[in-house]
Scaffold this active site. Structure first.
Site, PDB file in Angstrom:
ATOM      1  N   ASP A  13       0.873  -1.168   0.000  1.00 52.88           N
ATOM      2  CA  ASP A  13       0.000   0.000   0.000  1.00 52.88           C
ATOM      3  C   ASP A  13       0.921   1.232   0.000  1.00 52.88           C
ATOM      4  O   ASP A  13       2.106   1.123   0.343  1.00 52.88           O
ATOM      5  CB  ASP A  13      -0.877  -0.037   1.260  1.00 52.88           C
ATOM      6  CG  ASP A  13      -1.709   1.217   1.426  1.00 52.88           C
ATOM      7  OD1 ASP A  13      -2.324   1.658   0.440  1.00 52.88           O
ATOM      8  OD2 ASP A  13      -1.732   1.773   2.555  1.00 52.88           O
ATOM      9  N   LEU A  14       0.379   2.371  -0.402  1.00 57.15           N
ATOM     10  CA  LEU A  14       1.220   3.580  -0.458  1.00 57.15           C
ATOM     11  C   LEU A  14       1.019   4.487   0.767  1.00 57.15           C
ATOM     12  O   LEU A  14       1.928   4.666   1.584  1.00 57.15           O
ATOM     13  CB  LEU A  14       0.900   4.356  -1.753  1.00 57.15           C
ATOM     14  CG  LEU A  14       1.437   5.783  -1.842  1.00 57.15           C
ATOM     15  CD1 LEU A  14       2.946   5.833  -1.728  1.00 57.15           C
ATOM     16  CD2 LEU A  14       0.985   6.417  -3.159  1.00 57.15           C
ATOM     17  N   ASP A  15      -0.183   5.072   0.873  1.00 59.20           N
ATOM     18  CA  ASP A  15      -0.438   6.082   1.907  1.00 59.20           C
ATOM     19  C   ASP A  15      -0.380   5.455   3.297  1.00 59.20           C
ATOM     20  O   ASP A  15      -1.171   4.574   3.612  1.00 59.20           O
ATOM     21  CB  ASP A  15      -1.819   6.708   1.691  1.00 59.20           C
ATOM     22  CG  ASP A  15      -1.924   7.381   0.328  1.00 59.20           C
ATOM     23  OD1 ASP A  15      -1.150   8.303   0.076  1.00 59.20           O
ATOM     24  OD2 ASP A  15      -2.775   6.954  -0.477  1.00 59.20           O
ATOM     25  N   THR A  21       1.600  10.061   3.719  1.00 57.51           N
ATOM     26  CA  THR A  21       0.645  10.892   2.982  1.00 57.51           C
ATOM     27  C   THR A  21      -0.785  10.755   3.494  1.00 57.51           C
ATOM     28  O   THR A  21      -1.654  11.516   3.075  1.00 57.51           O
ATOM     29  CB  THR A  21       0.680  10.529   1.480  1.00 57.51           C
ATOM     30  OG1 THR A  21       0.824   9.114   1.392  1.00 57.51           O
ATOM     31  CG2 THR A  21       1.833  11.204   0.766  1.00 57.51           C
ATOM     32  N   LYS A  49      -9.243   5.917   5.618  1.00 57.94           N
ATOM     33  CA  LYS A  49      -7.969   5.305   5.221  1.00 57.94           C
ATOM     34  C   LYS A  49      -8.196   4.097   4.313  1.00 57.94           C
ATOM     35  O   LYS A  49      -8.951   3.193   4.663  1.00 57.94           O
ATOM     36  CB  LYS A  49      -7.163   4.885   6.456  1.00 57.94           C
ATOM     37  CG  LYS A  49      -6.538   6.078   7.139  1.00 57.94           C
ATOM     38  CD  LYS A  49      -5.572   5.708   8.223  1.00 57.94           C
ATOM     39  CE  LYS A  49      -5.133   6.957   8.956  1.00 57.94           C
ATOM     40  NZ  LYS A  49      -4.560   6.678  10.256  1.00 57.94           N
ATOM     41  N   GLY A  50      -7.531   4.108   3.185  1.00 52.54           N
ATOM     42  CA  GLY A  50      -7.566   2.949   2.285  1.00 52.54           C
ATOM     43  C   GLY A  50      -8.711   2.946   1.289  1.00 52.54           C
ATOM     44  O   GLY A  50      -8.644   2.262   0.277  1.00 52.54           O
ATOM     45  N   ILE A  51      -9.771   3.698   1.576  1.00 50.52           N
ATOM     46  CA  ILE A  51     -10.929   3.654   0.667  1.00 50.52           C
ATOM     47  C   ILE A  51     -10.815   4.783  -0.371  1.00 50.52           C
ATOM     48  O   ILE A  51     -10.154   5.784  -0.132  1.00 50.52           O
ATOM     49  CB  ILE A  51     -12.279   3.723   1.425  1.00 50.52           C
ATOM     50  CG1 ILE A  51     -12.434   5.038   2.205  1.00 50.52           C
ATOM     51  CG2 ILE A  51     -12.407   2.528   2.364  1.00 50.52           C
ATOM     52  CD1 ILE A  51     -13.813   5.221   2.835  1.00 50.52           C
ATOM     53  N   SER A 120      -2.271   0.500  -4.261  1.00 45.98           N
ATOM     54  CA  SER A 120      -2.936   1.641  -3.632  1.00 45.98           C
ATOM     55  C   SER A 120      -4.222   1.963  -4.371  1.00 45.98           C
ATOM     56  O   SER A 120      -4.314   1.751  -5.583  1.00 45.98           O
ATOM     57  CB  SER A 120      -2.010   2.864  -3.683  1.00 45.98           C
ATOM     58  OG  SER A 120      -2.709   4.019  -3.264  1.00 45.98           O
ATOM     59  N   ALA A 121      -5.203   2.506  -3.639  1.00 44.39           N
ATOM     60  CA  ALA A 121      -6.445   2.959  -4.267  1.00 44.39           C
ATOM     61  C   ALA A 121      -6.276   4.348  -4.865  1.00 44.39           C
ATOM     62  O   ALA A 121      -7.189   4.878  -5.487  1.00 44.39           O
ATOM     63  CB  ALA A 121      -7.560   2.990  -3.225  1.00 44.39           C
ATOM     64  N   LYS A 151     -10.774  -1.178  -2.158  1.00 48.98           N
ATOM     65  CA  LYS A 151     -10.651  -1.890  -0.879  1.00 48.98           C
ATOM     66  C   LYS A 151     -11.907  -1.597  -0.063  1.00 48.98           C
ATOM     67  O   LYS A 151     -12.428  -0.497  -0.170  1.00 48.98           O
ATOM     68  CB  LYS A 151      -9.406  -1.399  -0.131  1.00 48.98           C
ATOM     69  CG  LYS A 151      -8.105  -1.597  -0.925  1.00 48.98           C
ATOM     70  CD  LYS A 151      -6.941  -0.897  -0.262  1.00 48.98           C
ATOM     71  CE  LYS A 151      -5.708  -0.928  -1.166  1.00 48.98           C
ATOM     72  NZ  LYS A 151      -4.544  -0.229  -0.586  1.00 48.98           N
ATOM     73  N   GLU A 175      -0.040  -3.225   4.634  1.00 51.22           N
ATOM     74  CA  GLU A 175      -1.140  -2.256   4.785  1.00 51.22           C
ATOM     75  C   GLU A 175      -1.146  -1.556   6.143  1.00 51.22           C
ATOM     76  O   GLU A 175      -0.683  -2.120   7.128  1.00 51.22           O
ATOM     77  CB  GLU A 175      -2.474  -3.009   4.677  1.00 51.22           C
ATOM     78  CG  GLU A 175      -3.126  -2.942   3.331  1.00 51.22           C
ATOM     79  CD  GLU A 175      -3.647  -1.552   2.961  1.00 51.22           C
ATOM     80  OE1 GLU A 175      -3.717  -0.671   3.833  1.00 51.22           O
ATOM     81  OE2 GLU A 175      -3.994  -1.361   1.786  1.00 51.22           O
ATOM     82  N   ASP A 176      -1.704  -0.354   6.181  1.00 52.47           N
ATOM     83  CA  ASP A 176      -1.909   0.339   7.458  1.00 52.47           C
ATOM     84  C   ASP A 176      -3.390   0.514   7.783  1.00 52.47           C
ATOM     85  O   ASP A 176      -3.719   0.974   8.870  1.00 52.47           O
ATOM     86  CB  ASP A 176      -1.249   1.733   7.441  1.00 52.47           C
ATOM     87  CG  ASP A 176      -1.948   2.669   6.485  1.00 52.47           C
ATOM     88  OD1 ASP A 176      -2.278   2.219   5.355  1.00 52.47           O
ATOM     89  OD2 ASP A 176      -2.207   3.830   6.842  1.00 52.47           O
TER      90      ASP A 176
END
Ligand code: G6P
Ligand code: MG
Length: 224
Positions: A13-15, A21, A49-51, A120-121, A151, A175-176
């Site tokens: 995952d990125l952020d 970020t 987060k993540g969506i 990443s989304a 996600k 993932e976070d």
């Protein structure tokens, strides 16, 4: 539970994993919420987060039961405004914004021959990865515009495995977010979670500074 020898690649995952970020997404959405007089809560902070963008604005408007007040065009406008604010923030990013321990981990994984992809989304992922100066580590970056569901659906992490030409069972997803960990599990990959919201992951670290091939291997072993 897989052994480290079953693992052939990593999907990041990125952020909140590669770079810090997540706070920019949060700050940009908070500005939109403020404009709409919607209170910012811990639940929103964690939930976005993540969506993806559309799911985020739906979550924010639904938190005060106001989603139906807005037309599709107005919702689009809000998403664009948020993205403009976010894009201003990310112009400040440099290689120094790669989270602690991540650069060393990418070097180590590359040296050991593990291919890596970005799961990443975010539609801004390629621009951010370039700004961070880490594009060369990755075989590819999932294009969220090409997957049908964000996600927590498995699509993004499945695509990340395909980029690596691996079966999901051969991949560790990193993932976070809670939505992201659910996506990894739905895809049939091994989950590595970072921080408090990724507590459902199979292996878990408090922060990125703890990550190394040795520490990952040790946690995988302790699960057997
Ligand atoms: C990531 C972030 C989310 C963000 C999503 C879409 O998953 O964790 O907070 O909403 O990307 O990002 P974008 O840059 O396309 O708006
Ligand atoms: Mg994240």
């Amino acid at each position: 539970m897989p052994q480290i020898t079953d693992i052939k690649g990593f999907a990041f995952d990125l952020d909140g994993v590669l770079a810090d970020t997540a706070r920019f997404h949060s700050q940009a959405w908070q500005q939109i919420a403020l404009k709409l007089a919607i209170p910012w809560t811990e639940r929103l902070e964690a939930g976005i987060k993540g969506i993806d963008r559309a799911a985020s604005i739906a979550l924010i408007l639904n938190s005060v039961h106001r989603y139906d007040e807005f037309t599709a065009a107005e919702i689009n406008q809000l998403m664009q405004e948020k993205n403009q604010i976010y894009n201003e923030y990310i112009t400040t990013l440099t290689p120094k914004d790669v989270l602690p321990g991540i650069y060393q981990l990418l070097v180590e994984l590359k040296q050991h021959g593990f291919p890596m992809s970005v799961a990443s989304a975010s539609r801004n992922a390629p621009a951010i990865i370039a700004r961070l100066g880490i594009a060369d580590f990755f075989t590819g970056i999932v294009d969220p515009a090409k997957v049908s569901a964000g996600k927590p659906a498995p699509d993004i992490f499945l695509e990340a495995a395909q980029i690596l030409e691996l079966q999901p069972a051969q991949v560790i997803g990193v993932e976070d977010s809670s939505a992201g960990v659910a996506s990894i599990h739905a895809a049939g990959e091994t989950s590595l979670g970072i921080g408090p919201e990724a507590f459902q992951a199979q292996i878990h670290f408090d922060n990125t500074a703890e990550l190394s091939l040795t520490s990952i291997e040790a946690k995988l072993k302790s699960l057997h």
